[in-house]
Write an enzyme that holds these catalytic residues in place. Structure first.
Site, mmCIF file in Angstrom:
data_model
loop_
_atom_site.group_PDB
_atom_site.id
_atom_site.type_symbol
_atom_site.label_atom_id
_atom_site.label_comp_id
_atom_site.label_asym_id
_atom_site.label_seq_id
_atom_site.Cartn_x
_atom_site.Cartn_y
_atom_site.Cartn_z
ATOM 1 N N HIS A 137 -6.419 4.568 4.304
ATOM 2 C CA HIS A 137 -4.677 3.806 3.635
ATOM 3 C C HIS A 137 -4.494 3.836 2.318
ATOM 4 C CE1 HIS A 137 -4.176 1.780 7.630
ATOM 5 N NE2 HIS A 137 -5.214 1.763 8.184
ATOM 6 N N ASP A 139 0.071 4.167 -4.987
ATOM 7 C CA ASP A 139 -0.515 3.628 -3.567
ATOM 8 C C ASP A 139 -0.599 4.670 -2.321
ATOM 9 O OD1 ASP A 139 -0.058 0.920 -1.999
ATOM 10 O OD2 ASP A 139 1.951 0.633 -2.924
HETATM 11 O O1 LIG Z 1 -7.164 -7.083 3.524
HETATM 12 P P1 LIG Z 1 -6.309 -7.336 1.498
HETATM 13 O O2 LIG Z 1 -7.984 -6.988 0.193
HETATM 14 O O3 LIG Z 1 -6.001 -8.997 1.707
HETATM 15 O O4 LIG Z 1 -5.544 -6.605 1.150
HETATM 16 C C1 LIG Z 1 -4.273 -5.610 2.141
HETATM 17 C C2 LIG Z 1 -4.951 -4.675 2.708
HETATM 18 O O5 LIG Z 1 -3.770 -3.796 0.876
HETATM 19 C C3 LIG Z 1 -3.965 -1.983 1.664
HETATM 20 O O6 LIG Z 1 -2.708 -1.505 1.968
HETATM 21 C C4 LIG Z 1 -2.994 -0.173 1.658
HETATM 22 O O7 LIG Z 1 -2.719 0.366 3.581
HETATM 23 C C5 LIG Z 1 -1.203 0.320 3.866
HETATM 24 C C6 LIG Z 1 -0.703 0.688 5.220
HETATM 25 O O8 LIG Z 1 -1.028 1.701 5.870
HETATM 26 C C7 LIG Z 1 -0.210 0.726 2.935
HETATM 27 O O9 LIG Z 1 0.682 1.303 2.837
HETATM 28 C C8 LIG Z 1 -1.194 0.516 1.126
HETATM 29 O O10 LIG Z 1 -0.417 1.552 0.287
HETATM 30 C C9 LIG Z 1 -2.108 0.372 1.431
HETATM 31 O O11 LIG Z 1 -2.602 -0.263 -0.347
HETATM 32 C C10 LIG Z 1 -5.781 -1.446 1.866
HETATM 33 O O12 LIG Z 1 -5.773 -0.725 1.993
HETATM 34 C C11 LIG Z 1 -6.154 -2.727 3.221
HETATM 35 O O13 LIG Z 1 -7.146 -2.199 3.300
HETATM 36 C C12 LIG Z 1 -5.792 -4.304 3.228
HETATM 37 O O14 LIG Z 1 -5.534 -4.858 3.927
HETATM 38 O O1 LIG Z 2 5.128 -11.723 1.885
HETATM 39 C C1 LIG Z 2 4.908 -10.821 2.452
HETATM 40 C C2 LIG Z 2 4.858 -10.023 1.776
HETATM 41 C C3 LIG Z 2 4.648 -8.370 2.301
HETATM 42 N N1 LIG Z 2 4.452 -8.663 3.780
HETATM 43 C C4 LIG Z 2 3.881 -7.385 4.430
HETATM 44 O O2 LIG Z 2 2.913 -6.614 3.736
HETATM 45 C C5 LIG Z 2 3.072 -5.451 3.886
HETATM 46 C C6 LIG Z 2 2.562 -5.051 2.760
HETATM 47 O O3 LIG Z 2 2.301 -3.625 2.672
HETATM 48 P P1 LIG Z 2 2.298 -2.535 1.659
HETATM 49 O O4 LIG Z 2 1.831 -0.724 2.452
HETATM 50 O O5 LIG Z 2 3.487 -2.051 1.049
HETATM 51 O O6 LIG Z 2 1.434 -2.382 0.565
HETATM 52 P P2 LIG Z 2 -0.541 -3.088 0.968
HETATM 53 O O7 LIG Z 2 0.043 -4.398 0.779
HETATM 54 O O8 LIG Z 2 -0.710 -2.875 2.173
HETATM 55 O O9 LIG Z 2 -0.328 -2.013 -0.619
HETATM 56 C C7 LIG Z 2 4.674 -5.242 4.150
HETATM 57 O O10 LIG Z 2 4.568 -4.746 5.756
HETATM 58 C C8 LIG Z 2 5.455 -6.143 4.133
HETATM 59 O O11 LIG Z 2 6.704 -6.536 5.005
HETATM 60 C C9 LIG Z 2 5.256 -9.454 3.779
HETATM 61 O O12 LIG Z 2 4.671 -9.702 5.260
HETATM 62 N N2 LIG Z 2 4.799 -11.558 3.388
#
Ligand SMILES: O=P(O)(O)OC[C@H]1O[C@H](O[C@H]2O[C@H](CO)[C@@H](O)[C@H](O)[C@H]2O)[C@H](O)[C@@H](O)[C@@H]1O
Ligand SMILES: O=c1ccn([C@@H]2O[C@H](COP(=O)(O)OP(=O)(O)O)[C@@H](O)[C@H]2O)c(=O)[nH]1
Length: 460
Positions: A156, A364
């Site tokens: 991701h 990202d």
């Molecule tokens: O599980 P956490 O440590 O709390 O973090 C939340 C997630 O963050 C990252 O999200 C990524 O996936 C998104 C969907 O593909 C993408 O849009 C975004 O750019 C990424 O940063 C992380 O990769 C996940 O593993 C985490 O669960």
């Molecule tokens: O207060 C919040 C902040 C974020 N999101 C959701 O968390 C996801 C964030 O995904 P993104 O790929 O933008 O970034 P990541 O946190 O995975 O790096 C999106 O679907 C947001 O709508 C949410 O549900 N509540």
């Protein structure tokens, strides 16, 4: 058809109205709901003594199997190697990355332990779909445990270019382990190319056909599968709260001011400080906007026990305080900075109520918020997406969004200024263009393309 078993560190909360924990959980939950299957991973809890077996429960078509981590496992595998080494490096922040052999050993140990816990649940014809950087060596450990199922992996986050990846000392061991997967999926062509180039140079991989690498005696497929959203569902969701007290109060409190919206986990990769500075530059450059525009930044705390995350929180508090101290007057506060998690329905309504989606990560993997912002807009009066060129989403939305370089404060301020006065015809045209891309590459297609390739006959 074979059963789908999804494995990821983060497993989504099951209730629809609960806030989600980032894009992986949102995307995988959306995809699994449609196809049904099992979702195995960490329960999100730290426990004194991890149980022998995962807790099983069913919610609609999805069976959940989750398990707690001990404090030591959490510290070494999640907080340590995953988020202290891999996350910063893969986001090109080698300055924030650290390496500790004990943490790496813990990372390998937890991967092997998770395999051991999953094995009894597995059937021989299950299709395994493993997600993200926490689980790079998972397939290798499956193979060592005698699991011969087909296993795919989706990353991701970005995959860094070779000189950056080499700053992680066990880079070769990790990437060799990745080759135990049958299919490796990436968010963008750049990520996929970075992996293939690395594999050719460091592992002696030989391209056999487009998207197929021979690495020693193994053949591994590689491909690009940009994660998407469900635009029609988001359109509907964005109208759920349109007339709710909270949204009406917000609109009333704005007194006709234009609204800029940003939503991110509080993460240094999201470029929040740079974004605040560019907003302030707009106020400096264009006095006409003073008092006429409000900026809401929602930033729920994330990984707060990792030091770099505490630092970024302090930096942001100070930036918001300084900027508001300088510009606030009796009737206007320029930045509302909110450290709270919101449920998705509310977020989509907030996106719809705003004139600019301001999404400017330094790096990202994809950034689902950018896609959600576009999908939530009213077609007859859509807002403008100001988007970093370093978000994976820029590959698909680059024609319709105003692309910015988050390191260029003046450039971002100019883009905000342009978005604030963009005529409705141009906004509509840009929005239609982006909606076309969102529909072409929606969440169902992401899942279906990946699984079709994983099921494909090329591996036989
Ligand atoms: O599980 P956490 O440590 O709390 O973090 C939340 C997630 O963050 C990252 O999200 C990524 O996936 C998104 C969907 O593909 C993408 O849009 C975004 O750019 C990424 O940063 C992380 O990769 C996940 O593993 C985490 O669960
Ligand atoms: O207060 C919040 C902040 C974020 N999101 C959701 O968390 C996801 C964030 O995904 P993104 O790929 O933008 O970034 P990541 O946190 O995975 O790096 C999106 O679907 C947001 O709508 C949410 O549900 N509540």
């Amino acid at each position: 058809m074979s059963r789908l078993v999804v494995v990821s560190n983060r497993v989504a909360p099951v209730a629809e109205d609960q806030p989600s924990a980032g894009g992986l959980a949102v995307g995988v939950h959306g995809a699994l709901k449609q196809s049904g299957g099992i979702w195995f991973g960490w329960s999100g809890e730290i426990v004194d003594a991890p149980p022998e077996t995962p807790t099983l429960y069913q919610q609609d078509s999805v069976g959940y199997a989750t398990i707690g981590l001990s404090r030591r496992d959490y510290d070494q595998y999640y907080r340590g190697f995953s988020n202290g080494t891999l996350w910063p490096t893969f986001h090109y922040r080698t300055d924030l990355s650290r390496y500790d052999r004990k943490e790496y050993a813990g990372y390998l140990r937890v991967n092997a332990w998770l395999v051991e816990k999953l094995k009894p649940i597995l059937r021989p014809d299950d299709l395994l779909w493993v997600h993200d950087y926490h689980l790079l060596p998972f397939a290798r450990m499956c193979r060592e445990a005698g699991i011969a199922n087909r296993i795919g992996f989706f990353l991701h986050i970005p995959f860094p270019v070779e000189p950056v990846l080499r700053t992680v000392p066990p880079h070769r061991e990790l990437t060799e382990a990745m080759c135990a997967y049958d299919l490796l999926g990436f968010q963008t062509d750049d990520d996929c190319t970075a992996f293939s180039d690395y594999a050719r140079r460091q592992l002696g991989a030989v391209p056999q056909a487009p998207g197929v690498l021979a690495v020693g005696r193994r053949r591994v497929r590689v491909g690009t599968y940009p994660i998407g959203v469900l635009p029609d569902e988001i359109q509907e969701q964005s109208q759920t709260h349109s007339n709710s007290r909270q949204i009406l109060n917000l609109k009333q409190g704005l007194h006709q001011r234009r609204l800029i919206m940003s939503v991110d986990r509080l993460d240094y990769s999201k470029g929040l400080v740079e974004r605040f500075q560019a907003f302030e530059r707009l106020l400096e450059m264009a006095p006409a906007h003073r008092g006429k525009v409000s900026f809401i930044q929602i930033a729920p705390p994330s990984r707060s026990d990792v030091e770099m995350y505490r630092n970024i929180r302090r930096q942001l508090e100070s930036a918001a305080g300084r900027i508001n101290g300088r510009w606030t007057d009796l009737t206007w506060t320029p930045i509302r900075y909110i450290n709270k998690n919101y449920d998705r329905l509310m977020l989509m309504s907030l996106f719809r109520a705003s004139q600019i989606g301001y999404v400017t990560p330094l790096r990202d993997g994809m950034n689902l918020v950018a896609k959600e912002y576009v999908a939530a807009q009213p077609a007859d009066d859509p807002g403008v997406l100001v988007l970093s060129e370093f978000a994976g989403a820029a590959r698909e939305l680059g024609d319709g969004a105003l692309l910015v370089n988050p390191y260029d404060t003046d450039g971002m301020a100019q883009a905000l200024g342009r978005a604030l006065i963009m005529p409705v015809e141009e906004r509509k045209e840009r929005h239609q263009q982006m909606m076309r891309r969102l529909r072409e590459n929606d969440l169902d297609r992401w899942r279906d393309r990946f699984l079709a390739d994983l099921r494909g006959d090329e591996f036989a």
